[in-house]
Scaffold this motif. Structure first.
Motif, PDB file in Angstrom:
ATOM      1  N   THR A  72     -26.751  28.218  93.220  1.00 18.74           N
ATOM      2  CA  THR A  72     -28.159  28.396  93.272  1.00 18.74           C
ATOM      3  C   THR A  72     -28.820  28.108  94.538  1.00 18.74           C
ATOM      4  O   THR A  72     -28.149  27.653  95.377  1.00 18.74           O
ATOM      5  CB  THR A  72     -28.953  27.305  92.215  1.00 18.74           C
ATOM      6  OG1 THR A  72     -28.758  25.995  92.853  1.00 18.74           O
ATOM      7  CG2 THR A  72     -28.269  27.451  90.842  1.00 18.74           C
ATOM      8  N   GLY A 191     -26.901  21.017  85.999  1.00 19.89           N
ATOM      9  CA  GLY A 191     -27.840  21.402  84.720  1.00 19.89           C
ATOM     10  C   GLY A 191     -28.346  20.096  84.134  1.00 19.89           C
ATOM     11  O   GLY A 191     -27.955  18.858  84.504  1.00 19.89           O
ATOM     12  N   GLU A 211     -26.549  22.482  80.012  1.00 18.68           N
ATOM     13  CA  GLU A 211     -27.430  23.774  80.338  1.00 18.68           C
ATOM     14  C   GLU A 211     -27.500  23.974  81.962  1.00 18.68           C
ATOM     15  O   GLU A 211     -28.250  23.200  82.531  1.00 18.68           O
ATOM     16  CB  GLU A 211     -28.628  23.830  79.695  1.00 18.68           C
ATOM     17  CG  GLU A 211     -29.295  24.906  79.823  1.00 18.68           C
ATOM     18  CD  GLU A 211     -30.765  24.916  78.815  1.00 18.68           C
ATOM     19  OE1 GLU A 211     -31.035  25.473  77.814  1.00 18.68           O
ATOM     20  OE2 GLU A 211     -31.588  23.877  79.366  1.00 18.68           O
ATOM     21  N   THR A 212     -27.178  25.209  82.545  1.00 19.06           N
ATOM     22  CA  THR A 212     -27.290  25.426  84.004  1.00 19.06           C
ATOM     23  C   THR A 212     -27.777  26.552  84.543  1.00 19.06           C
ATOM     24  O   THR A 212     -27.664  27.617  83.719  1.00 19.06           O
ATOM     25  CB  THR A 212     -25.720  25.229  84.460  1.00 19.06           C
ATOM     26  OG1 THR A 212     -25.933  25.481  85.872  1.00 19.06           O
ATOM     27  CG2 THR A 212     -24.848  26.147  83.813  1.00 19.06           C
ATOM     28  N   GLN A 213     -28.243  26.786  85.635  1.00 23.41           N
ATOM     29  CA  GLN A 213     -28.802  27.945  86.265  1.00 23.41           C
ATOM     30  C   GLN A 213     -27.675  28.692  86.918  1.00 23.41           C
ATOM     31  O   GLN A 213     -27.737  29.747  87.556  1.00 23.41           O
ATOM     32  CB  GLN A 213     -29.963  27.731  87.101  1.00 23.41           C
ATOM     33  CG  GLN A 213     -31.112  27.316  86.255  1.00 23.41           C
ATOM     34  CD  GLN A 213     -31.597  28.208  85.241  1.00 23.41           C
ATOM     35  OE1 GLN A 213     -31.958  29.267  85.462  1.00 23.41           O
ATOM     36  NE2 GLN A 213     -31.796  27.685  84.086  1.00 23.41           N
ATOM     37  N   ASN A 214     -26.580  28.051  87.186  1.00 20.82           N
ATOM     38  CA  ASN A 214     -25.680  28.383  88.003  1.00 20.82           C
ATOM     39  C   ASN A 214     -24.897  29.906  87.119  1.00 20.82           C
ATOM     40  O   ASN A 214     -24.760  29.862  85.950  1.00 20.82           O
ATOM     41  CB  ASN A 214     -24.230  27.389  88.254  1.00 20.82           C
ATOM     42  CG  ASN A 214     -24.545  26.405  89.037  1.00 20.82           C
ATOM     43  OD1 ASN A 214     -25.101  25.616  88.856  1.00 20.82           O
ATOM     44  ND2 ASN A 214     -24.314  26.766  90.284  1.00 20.82           N
ATOM     45  N   GLU A 215     -24.669  30.787  88.006  1.00 17.82           N
ATOM     46  CA  GLU A 215     -24.238  32.145  87.344  1.00 17.82           C
ATOM     47  C   GLU A 215     -22.849  32.376  86.980  1.00 17.82           C
ATOM     48  O   GLU A 215     -22.491  33.109  86.332  1.00 17.82           O
ATOM     49  CB  GLU A 215     -24.820  33.252  88.203  1.00 17.82           C
ATOM     50  CG  GLU A 215     -26.145  33.377  88.354  1.00 17.82           C
ATOM     51  CD  GLU A 215     -26.805  34.209  89.436  1.00 17.82           C
ATOM     52  OE1 GLU A 215     -28.133  34.682  89.417  1.00 17.82           O
ATOM     53  OE2 GLU A 215     -26.081  35.023  89.983  1.00 17.82           O
ATOM     54  N   ARG A 267     -29.983  14.994  84.254  1.00 18.02           N
ATOM     55  CA  ARG A 267     -29.525  16.110  85.131  1.00 18.02           C
ATOM     56  C   ARG A 267     -28.332  15.685  85.957  1.00 18.02           C
ATOM     57  O   ARG A 267     -28.252  14.491  86.407  1.00 18.02           O
ATOM     58  CB  ARG A 267     -30.505  16.481  86.197  1.00 18.02           C
ATOM     59  CG  ARG A 267     -31.693  17.398  85.652  1.00 18.02           C
ATOM     60  CD  ARG A 267     -32.573  18.092  86.684  1.00 18.02           C
ATOM     61  NE  ARG A 267     -31.590  19.210  87.085  1.00 18.02           N
ATOM     62  CZ  ARG A 267     -31.519  20.374  86.555  1.00 18.02           C
ATOM     63  NH1 ARG A 267     -32.325  20.546  85.425  1.00 18.02           N
ATOM     64  NH2 ARG A 267     -30.684  21.436  86.927  1.00 18.02           N
TER      65      ARG A 267
END
Length: 314
Positions: A72, A191, A211-215, A267
């Motif tokens: 991110t 996350g 739950e993560t924003q990493n793609e 987190r």
């Protein structure tokens, strides 16, 4: 470190700058070599060390590919900060930016706006409209404008050039140890712990669902490490579709060894250390439970060996 968003917000500095330019996704060994040189040159010449990076990635803006990022933006900035740079400028690579000629990029962006007197770039660097400019262009035009250009050779490992695209491929393939060797550290996602379906708890192995924003999520079962409030905990992580239960979306579940605190809403950082196996569809939950015990035993042996090794070298 100053983090500045947008060229229009770049302040007037009391120092001139020395700049490196790129996406720096993953901040891998090649990037690290550039950053170390940048900071050293800045100190020698009393310059402000600046990283010019982009978000979103230029390929996302220009529509050439659906590229997935290793980090991110916040992770990227945090990693760059570790190398002691003075500032990072994050700017969108929009159409106006992409249409700048090579000359205008050097004059209007680097010199007029960013007060550059030096540039540090990797050997595959291209810039300007349609990527018309390369290192030779930068050196030729830069010398006329008072800009000193430093070219940093690529880093190679096992005969391959270290690059973000190579690391992405390794992560997609689940080759986590190979990816980690090019990153110079463990691949990590960050996350929030959310409520899951408590299937791990029913099997005797309560997990933290992340739950993560990493793609990019490597798929499989891994020896891993969880960081919570700067404390590190050994863990075993399953990332995937949980075929035994017929899931359709990727989920990340980490069983933290000898840990029984409530993590909901916290987190955490999850580091992937070593792959144990691919996901397997089991006929029964009993078979799955037996396999989890084997996975846990392998992880415990790994951490035990690591602990003994660190003691023997202390």
């Amino acid at each position: 470190m100053e983090a500045i968003k947008g060229l229009e917000n770049f302040p007037s500095l009391s120092q001139n700058t020395i700049i490196t330019i790129g996406n720096f996704d993953g901040v891998h060994l090649g990037h690290q070599k550039i950053l170390k040189f940048l900071v050293d040159e800045a100190k020698k010449n009393d310059l402000f060390s600046l990283v010019l990076t982009f978000s979103p990635h230029p390929e996302k803006i220009l529509g050439k590919s659906k590229i997935q990022m290793i980090q991110t933006v916040d992770q990227r900035l945090e990693t760059i900060e570790n190398f002691g740079v003075s500032g990072v400028l994050v700017t969108p690579f929009d159409e106006n930016f992409s249409n700048l000629s090579s000359r205008d990029f050097i004059q209007k962006i680097l010199i007029d706006t960013l007060q550059a007197r030096g540039v540090v770039i990797g050997e595959n660097f291209h810039f300007g409209k349609n990527r018309e400019g390369d290192i030779t262009t930068l050196q030729t035009l830069g010398s006329k404008m008072g800009l000193l250009v430093h070219e940093i050779p690529s880093v190679t490992r096992n005969g391959r050039t270290v690059s973000s695209s190579l690391i992405r491929s390794l992560l997609y393939e689940g080759k986590i140890e190979a990816a980690n060797s090019l990153l110079g550290r463990c691949y990590e996602v960050e996350g929030k712990v959310i409520k899951g379906e408590a299937r791990g708890k029913a099997l005797g192995f309560p997990t933290a669902n992340i739950e993560t924003q990493n793609e990019i999520i490597p798929l499989g079962v891994f020896i891993s490490e969880v960081s919570l409030n700067s404390q590190k905990y050994s863990s075993v992580t399953n990332a995937g579709y949980r075929p035994t239960f017929g899931q359709e979306e990727i989920q990340i579940e980490s069983y933290i060894i000898n840990f029984n605190k409530n993590l909901y809403g916290k987190r955490i950082i999850l580091r992937f250390i070593k792959k144990i196996r691919n996901e397997i569809r089991f006929k029964t939950t009993e078979e799955l439970s037996l396999q989890i015990k084997k996975d846990l035993k392998e992880a415990l042996n790994y951490f035990k060996l690591k602990k003994n090794s660190s003691h023997s070298t202390a």
